[in-house]
Write a protein that holds these residues in place. Sequence first.
Motif, short mmCIF file in Angstrom:
data_model
loop_
_atom_site.label_atom_id
_atom_site.label_comp_id
_atom_site.label_asym_id
_atom_site.label_seq_id
_atom_site.Cartn_x
_atom_site.Cartn_y
_atom_site.Cartn_z
N ASP A 99 0.92 -1.17 -0.26
CA ASP A 99 -0.10 -0.09 -0.05
C ASP A 99 0.86 1.18 0.19
O ASP A 99 1.64 1.65 1.05
CB ASP A 99 -0.97 -0.12 1.31
N PRO A 100 0.87 1.95 -1.09
CA PRO A 100 1.74 3.27 -1.20
C PRO A 100 1.63 4.16 -0.08
O PRO A 100 2.47 4.96 0.31
CB PRO A 100 1.56 3.73 -2.61
N VAL A 101 0.31 4.30 0.13
CA VAL A 101 0.02 5.43 1.32
C VAL A 101 0.61 4.73 2.66
O VAL A 101 1.39 5.62 3.35
CB VAL A 101 -1.44 5.60 1.49
N ALA A 102 0.56 3.76 3.04
CA ALA A 102 1.05 3.23 4.28
C ALA A 102 2.63 3.09 4.25
O ALA A 102 3.24 3.62 5.24
CB ALA A 102 0.54 1.73 4.52
N ALA A 150 -5.17 9.67 -3.54
CA ALA A 150 -6.00 9.92 -4.59
C ALA A 150 -5.83 8.71 -5.65
O ALA A 150 -6.74 8.26 -6.27
CB ALA A 150 -5.87 11.47 -5.30
N GLN A 151 -4.57 8.74 -5.72
CA GLN A 151 -4.01 7.89 -7.08
C GLN A 151 -4.39 6.23 -6.65
O GLN A 151 -5.24 5.53 -7.47
CB GLN A 151 -2.82 8.04 -7.17
N SER A 152 -4.15 5.86 -5.36
CA SER A 152 -4.37 4.36 -5.08
C SER A 152 -6.04 4.34 -4.99
O SER A 152 -6.52 3.45 -5.47
CB SER A 152 -3.86 4.37 -3.42
N ALA A 153 -6.81 5.32 -4.51
CA ALA A 153 -8.24 5.19 -4.41
C ALA A 153 -8.85 5.15 -5.90
O ALA A 153 -9.60 4.09 -6.10
CB ALA A 153 -8.89 6.08 -3.66
N GLY A 154 -8.30 5.90 -6.79
CA GLY A 154 -8.74 5.79 -8.25
C GLY A 154 -8.40 4.45 -8.63
O GLY A 154 -9.44 3.87 -9.65
N GLN A 155 -7.33 3.98 -8.54
CA GLN A 155 -6.93 2.43 -9.00
C GLN A 155 -8.07 1.22 -8.36
O GLN A 155 -8.38 0.58 -8.95
CB GLN A 155 -5.38 2.18 -8.67
N SER A 156 -8.24 1.79 -7.20
CA SER A 156 -8.84 0.53 -6.38
C SER A 156 -10.52 0.60 -7.02
O SER A 156 -10.96 -0.49 -7.20
CB SER A 156 -9.01 0.74 -4.86
N ILE A 157 -10.76 1.64 -7.17
CA ILE A 157 -12.39 1.93 -7.60
C ILE A 157 -12.25 1.27 -9.08
O ILE A 157 -13.21 0.56 -9.48
CB ILE A 157 -12.71 3.58 -7.51
N GLY A 158 -11.35 1.71 -9.85
CA GLY A 158 -11.21 1.24 -11.18
C GLY A 158 -11.17 -0.32 -11.44
O GLY A 158 -11.68 -1.03 -12.00
N ALA A 159 -10.21 -0.88 -10.40
CA ALA A 159 -10.33 -2.29 -10.33
C ALA A 159 -11.72 -2.88 -10.04
O ALA A 159 -11.99 -4.18 -10.18
CB ALA A 159 -9.13 -2.84 -9.29
N MET A 160 -12.48 -2.18 -9.14
CA MET A 160 -13.75 -2.82 -8.77
C MET A 160 -14.75 -2.81 -9.92
O MET A 160 -15.35 -3.73 -10.11
CB MET A 160 -14.32 -1.94 -7.40
#
Lengths: 133, 139
Positions: free
Chosen positions: A13-16, B57-67
């Motif tokens: 997890d890049p944030v963590a 923001a980037q990680s969340a965007g990727q996760s929603i995209g993967a969903m």
Amino acid sequence: MASEKLVLVVDDDPVARLLAANIVRSLGCVALEAGTAAEATRLLNERKPDLVILDGLLPDTDGLRWLRKQRSEGNAVRVLFSSAFWQDLGSHRTLTDELDVSAVLGKPMGPGVLARSITDALRPRPSVPPVAR
Amino acid sequence: MSLATAPLRSHLRDGEMAPFPDVSALPILDQELVDELCRLAPLCDKDFLQSLLGEFAQSAGQSIGAMRAGVLAHDAKAIGNAAHRLRGASSSLGAVRLSRACIAVEKTLRGSHGALNLEKLQNTVDEALEALRIRFARE
């Protein structure tokens, strides 16, 4: 704390990871970062960190398996194990008793908890007196 | 049916539509944890808080995209993995409402029934990002 200690942060997890690496630096240590077990193994062997902060779930294996492999190869690096599934008491005992983990940290953890755990884990261990023959 | 409220068809029986979990009673942010992050900032890399926000923001965007991709492929495992990643990232930053919504998605998948409202999940991501942006801007 003695400066220039090397701490390897292993988390996909890049944030963590960013958060933990900054906490490490705020303590005067050098942070190395790995997002996979393969990268962690490479950095462990090449840079020989003083401490590893290891996430329980990695994309290419799980933290428990990775750590067991390092121990079986004779690597005694100190480890802080972080996981969202820390309530699993079976794993907890395995980690502390069998795999000599300094502490198991439940996710999410506040920055202060992580900072204190790093400081504690890097403290010199009391030397064991030699066994009389 | 729109993708935004797509049920996990392979796991659903007719008429089974669990509502999106009501997380609105929860605070958007765990203020105590966010305050701790802000206190840490002066000891960290320059632009630490902005970097955290950007990564989130980037990680969340990727996760929603993967969903979304998981819903199209009827791949419950992929959806669960993405929800788990989003849960981890959000909980690290104290975004408790989003984190709880992700836990609910994971539970829904484990329970083999339910509906995934990606539109509402996206809204929960957006409100978390906005709240963090406002809070970090005060530093």
